[in-house]
Enzyme design. Structure first.
Site, PDB file in Angstrom:
ATOM      1  N   LYS A   5       0.855  -1.189   0.000  1.00 55.72           N
ATOM      2  CA  LYS A   5       0.000   0.000   0.000  1.00 55.72           C
ATOM      3  C   LYS A   5       0.888   1.235   0.000  1.00 55.72           C
ATOM      4  CE  LYS A   5      -1.980   2.830   2.844  1.00 55.72           C
ATOM      5  NZ  LYS A   5      -1.938   3.997   1.965  1.00 55.72           N
ATOM      6  N   GLY A  38       6.710   4.735   8.391  1.00 61.60           N
ATOM      7  CA  GLY A  38       5.814   5.881   8.512  1.00 61.60           C
ATOM      8  C   GLY A  38       5.959   6.511   9.880  1.00 61.60           C
ATOM      9  N   SER A  39       4.907   7.185  10.311  1.00 60.80           N
ATOM     10  CA  SER A  39       5.004   7.959  11.546  1.00 60.80           C
ATOM     11  C   SER A  39       4.854   7.067  12.780  1.00 60.80           C
ATOM     12  CB  SER A  39       3.916   9.038  11.559  1.00 60.80           C
ATOM     13  OG  SER A  39       2.655   8.407  11.544  1.00 60.80           O
ATOM     14  N   THR A  40       5.352   7.541  13.896  1.00 54.52           N
ATOM     15  CA  THR A  40       5.254   6.781  15.148  1.00 54.52           C
ATOM     16  C   THR A  40       3.796   6.582  15.575  1.00 54.52           C
ATOM     17  OG1 THR A  40       7.485   7.365  15.794  1.00 54.52           O
ATOM     18  CG2 THR A  40       5.979   6.785  17.574  1.00 54.52           C
ATOM     19  N   GLY A  61       2.401   3.826  13.561  1.00 57.16           N
ATOM     20  CA  GLY A  61       3.066   2.585  13.979  1.00 57.16           C
ATOM     21  C   GLY A  61       2.447   2.028  15.245  1.00 57.16           C
ATOM     22  N   GLU A 110       9.328   0.935  10.956  1.00 58.05           N
ATOM     23  CA  GLU A 110      10.393   1.939  10.791  1.00 58.05           C
ATOM     24  C   GLU A 110       9.715   3.291  10.943  1.00 58.05           C
ATOM     25  OE1 GLU A 110      13.467   1.200  10.384  1.00 58.05           O
ATOM     26  OE2 GLU A 110      13.449  -0.866   9.633  1.00 58.05           O
ATOM     27  N   CYS A 124      13.340  10.805   7.526  1.00 58.16           N
ATOM     28  CA  CYS A 124      13.211  10.298   8.896  1.00 58.16           C
ATOM     29  C   CYS A 124      14.510  10.486   9.680  1.00 58.16           C
ATOM     30  CB  CYS A 124      12.799   8.839   8.868  1.00 58.16           C
ATOM     31  SG  CYS A 124      13.856   7.851   7.795  1.00 58.16           S
ATOM     32  N   GLU A 183       8.811  15.723  15.723  1.00 55.39           N
ATOM     33  CA  GLU A 183       9.298  15.576  14.345  1.00 55.39           C
ATOM     34  C   GLU A 183       8.522  16.560  13.460  1.00 55.39           C
ATOM     35  OE1 GLU A 183       8.293  11.954  12.163  1.00 55.39           O
ATOM     36  OE2 GLU A 183      10.392  11.840  11.556  1.00 55.39           O
TER      37      GLU A 183
HETATM   38  P1  NAD Z   1       2.064   8.117   8.005  1.00 55.27           P
HETATM   39  O1  NAD Z   1       2.346   7.288   9.194  1.00 55.27           O
HETATM   40  O2  NAD Z   1       1.026   9.150   8.079  1.00 55.27           O
HETATM   41  O3  NAD Z   1       1.655   7.174   6.768  1.00 55.27           O
HETATM   42  C1  NAD Z   1       2.464   6.100   6.350  1.00 55.27           C
HETATM   43  C2  NAD Z   1       1.592   5.089   5.617  1.00 55.27           C
HETATM   44  O4  NAD Z   1       0.623   4.556   6.532  1.00 55.27           O
HETATM   45  C3  NAD Z   1       0.800   5.669   4.461  1.00 55.27           C
HETATM   46  O5  NAD Z   1       0.756   4.735   3.407  1.00 55.27           O
HETATM   47  C4  NAD Z   1      -0.575   5.867   5.080  1.00 55.27           C
HETATM   48  O6  NAD Z   1      -1.621   5.863   4.121  1.00 55.27           O
HETATM   49  C5  NAD Z   1      -0.663   4.652   5.993  1.00 55.27           C
HETATM   50  N1  NAD Z   1      -1.610   4.791   7.110  1.00 55.27           N
HETATM   51  C6  NAD Z   1      -2.008   5.919   7.751  1.00 55.27           C
HETATM   52  N2  NAD Z   1      -2.886   5.614   8.742  1.00 55.27           N
HETATM   53  C7  NAD Z   1      -3.027   4.260   8.729  1.00 55.27           C
HETATM   54  C8  NAD Z   1      -3.781   3.339   9.515  1.00 55.27           C
HETATM   55  N3  NAD Z   1      -4.574   3.749  10.519  1.00 55.27           N
HETATM   56  N4  NAD Z   1      -3.680   2.027   9.224  1.00 55.27           N
HETATM   57  C9  NAD Z   1      -2.870   1.582   8.232  1.00 55.27           C
HETATM   58  N5  NAD Z   1      -2.151   2.411   7.450  1.00 55.27           N
HETATM   59  C10 NAD Z   1      -2.212   3.730   7.697  1.00 55.27           C
HETATM   60  O7  NAD Z   1       3.488   8.703   7.574  1.00 55.27           O
HETATM   61  P2  NAD Z   1       3.815   9.714   6.393  1.00 55.27           P
HETATM   62  O8  NAD Z   1       3.316  11.068   6.775  1.00 55.27           O
HETATM   63  O9  NAD Z   1       3.370   9.123   5.090  1.00 55.27           O
HETATM   64  O10 NAD Z   1       5.418   9.672   6.398  1.00 55.27           O
HETATM   65  C11 NAD Z   1       6.195  10.423   7.251  1.00 55.27           C
HETATM   66  C12 NAD Z   1       6.627   9.615   8.452  1.00 55.27           C
HETATM   67  O11 NAD Z   1       7.349   8.451   8.037  1.00 55.27           O
HETATM   68  C13 NAD Z   1       7.588  10.374   9.359  1.00 55.27           C
HETATM   69  O12 NAD Z   1       7.236  10.162  10.698  1.00 55.27           O
HETATM   70  C14 NAD Z   1       8.943   9.730   9.052  1.00 55.27           C
HETATM   71  O13 NAD Z   1       9.907   9.850  10.067  1.00 55.27           O
HETATM   72  C15 NAD Z   1       8.550   8.330   8.817  1.00 55.27           C
HETATM   73  N6  NAD Z   1       9.585   7.624   8.063  1.00 55.27           N
HETATM   74  C16 NAD Z   1      10.370   6.705   8.718  1.00 55.27           C
HETATM   75  C17 NAD Z   1      11.401   6.046   8.018  1.00 55.27           C
HETATM   76  C18 NAD Z   1      12.258   5.003   8.694  1.00 55.27           C
HETATM   77  O14 NAD Z   1      12.860   4.191   7.987  1.00 55.27           O
HETATM   78  N7  NAD Z   1      12.337   4.963  10.009  1.00 55.27           N
HETATM   79  C19 NAD Z   1      11.622   6.331   6.675  1.00 55.27           C
HETATM   80  C20 NAD Z   1      10.805   7.279   6.044  1.00 55.27           C
HETATM   81  C21 NAD Z   1       9.776   7.912   6.763  1.00 55.27           C
END
Ligand code: NAD
Length: 497
Positions: free
Chosen positions: A191, A244-246, A249, A267, A301, A400
């Protein structure tokens, strides 16, 4: 590709054809409802393409196809050497389409074309090729058991995996997930982030062309809160890998607990410390301090957003950092000389502006930038921005921001630098700059993060694992360690007569 001008890239952008349909069971397909959603170009705010809006019903269809593909062994039971051939061919096809993919990523994410051609696409190619080439060189174990027994310890694929990825490095993060998951024989439902689905969709078609059997890779664009949640709660998915975001996660771990305890690897976010001692090579450290925050508009990130500087060189050092920051003013991502493009969308743009306001209210001093710019383009541009006089308890030091905002924090002793660096819920990355080998190693060891640089920032390649301590996550992407996230260990105990 390297000699192309802005005019060439603009012409290529006009001519590009964009695939917006989902990819299920080996072919591009509309969502069951027929609904679509626009994806926008962050450099103009204009629509780029209509993309399938997949729902829970589409997810069920994709899971069913992926499960069938896994159970009949069309990929999982293929000899590792044959899986290798497919993955290596896929990497070659991506390389052959590098220009198209780099342009798509630039248009969809707003990343500078110099980065997508020079970093994102080559890094994805390397990741897929490396994992493919590694998989027929991995041996399982025979345990040191008593004489009349034989115990085999094998790694087996988890089964059906959902991979949920963010918008900031869509192409390379997708490769980090798909390459080890597919190499180890799993079927994957990917996704992409709702606002940046285009390169993932294109690379699925290339995977099929490379010989990946139908159903082994499904790509479903759609909303995280509904379709993404459905995947995370799904009873017929065995593993979940997420970047994605904490906060999201945290939700995913709950969903896994509330459903079938699918293996969940995360991650997550960061607020990484970049520590500069007075005895460092200040010129190099200053140049890299700007790269560490402004690369990808700070939407990274591992961005070194907390610049922690020894107080006796603060003024001299910050003068150099500000000089370098002037070279990071944002511009059209299609221009090969642009180093920083727009923020990914209007929400991110607004959020960055809000954090600049918060920094001002908290009493930090805005030493550089701070404004939204290039409004006439319709794009979401923000200046590189630097706050000095920051205290580590301020929100701009703890949260962040995910934008081009640097928080500069002074320190006097080594112990203080370590305490500040570790005073964070995150533990993703960091760096220390010092010419003293004792200082550098002591600090590098004490800072609790997954990746630490000494006299560099953003160091690393596919040979080393990548992931977080603390609330920055639990899994590891890249290197052979990534295979652990996608396999179960199985023991077979044999008694000999
Ligand atoms: P996000 O957490 O908002 O979204 C990430 C993904 O999760 C998207 O595909 C989104 O559609 C999906 N998502 C959102 N809510 C969901 C739910 N309830 N259930 C299942 N899926 C859901 O993050 P973002 O704004 O897209 O990305 C930025 C974040 O990603 C920052 O916090 C950044 O630090 C982190 N990030 C971490 C790494 C790493 O390797 N540690 C790398 C890149 C980005």
């Amino acid at each position: 590709m390297l000699d192309k001008t802005l005019t060439d890239w603009k012409a290529a952008a006009e001519a590009i054809s964009i695939e917006g349909r989902a990819f299920i069971d080996g072919r591009y397909t509309h969502s069951l409802s027929g609904e679509t959603r626009a994806t926008l170009n962050p450099a103009t705010g204009q629509e780029l393409a209509q993309v399938a809006l997949c729902s829970e019903a589409d997810a069920d269809r994709a899971v069913m196809g992926a499960r069938k593909a896994f159970e009949d062994g069309r990929w999982a039971n293929m000899a590792p050497a044959d899986r290798k051939m497919v993955l290596v061919r896929w990497a070659e096809l991506i390389e052959e389409h590098a220009e198209e993919l780099a342009l798509l990523e630039c248009l969809d994410v707003g990343k500078p074309i110099a980065d997508t051609t020079g970093v994102d696409v080559p890094s994805a190619v390397r990741t897929i090729r490396w994992s493919g080439e590694a998989i027929d060189k991995v041996y399982d174990e025979i345990a040191p058991t008593p004489h009349n027994t034989l115990a085999l310890v094998q790694r087996l694929p988890l089964g059906v995996i959902s991979a949920i990825v963010p918008w900031n490095f869509p192409f390379s993060t997708t490769a980090w997930k798909l390459a080890p998951a597919l190499a180890t024989g799993n079927s994957v439902i990917l996704k992409p982030a709702s606002n940046t689905p285009l390169t993932a969709l294109r690379m699925a078609g290339l995977a099929a062309e490379a010989g990946l059997p139908d159903g082994v890779l499904q790509v479903l664009p759609g909303p995280g809160g509904s379709m993404g949640k459905h995947l995370a709660m799904h009873m017929d998915i065995d593993g979940m890998t997420f970047t994605g975001s904490t906060p999201v996660g945290q939700l995913l771990m709950q969903y896994a607990g509330q459903s079938n305890l699918k293996r969940t690897f995360l991650e997550l976010g960061g607020k990484s410390p970049n520590i500069v001692f007075a005895d460092a090579n200040l010129d190099k450290a200053a140049a890299m301090a700007a790269v560490a925050v402004f690369y990808n508009g700070g939407q990274t990130c591992t961005a070194g957003t907390r610049l922690i500087v020894q107080d006796q060189v603060m003024d001299e050092f910050m003068e150099k950092v500000i000089q370098h920051s002037q070279h990071w003013m944002p511009g059209d991502p299609l221009d090969p000389s642009t180093r920083m493009g727009p923020m990914v969308d209007k929400w991110q743009h607004e959020s960055v502006a809000e954090y600049v306001q918060i920094g001002r209210q908290e009493g930090a001093e805005l030493a550089f930038g701070g404004e939204r710019v290039l409004a006439e383009t319709g794009g979401y541009y923000h200046e590189p921005s630097i706050f000095t006089g920051v205290h580590n308890q301020m929100r701009i030091a703890q949260e962040e921001i995910f934008g081009p905002v640097m928080s500069v924090i002074p320190f006097s002793t080594e112990e203080e630098a370590i305490t500040i660096a570790n005073d964070s819920i995150f533990g993703l990355a960091g760096a220390v700059w010092s010419q003293n080998i004792n200082t550098a190693h002591t600090v590098a060891k004490a800072v609790r993060v997954g990746t630490m640089g000494i006299n560099n920032y953003f160091g690393g390649d596919i040979t080393v694992p990548f992931g977080g301590f603390k609330q920055s996550g639990n899994g590891r992407d890249k290197s052979m360690h990534a295979f652990d996230d996608y396999t179960e260990l199985k023991t077979t105990w044999i008694e000999l007569d």
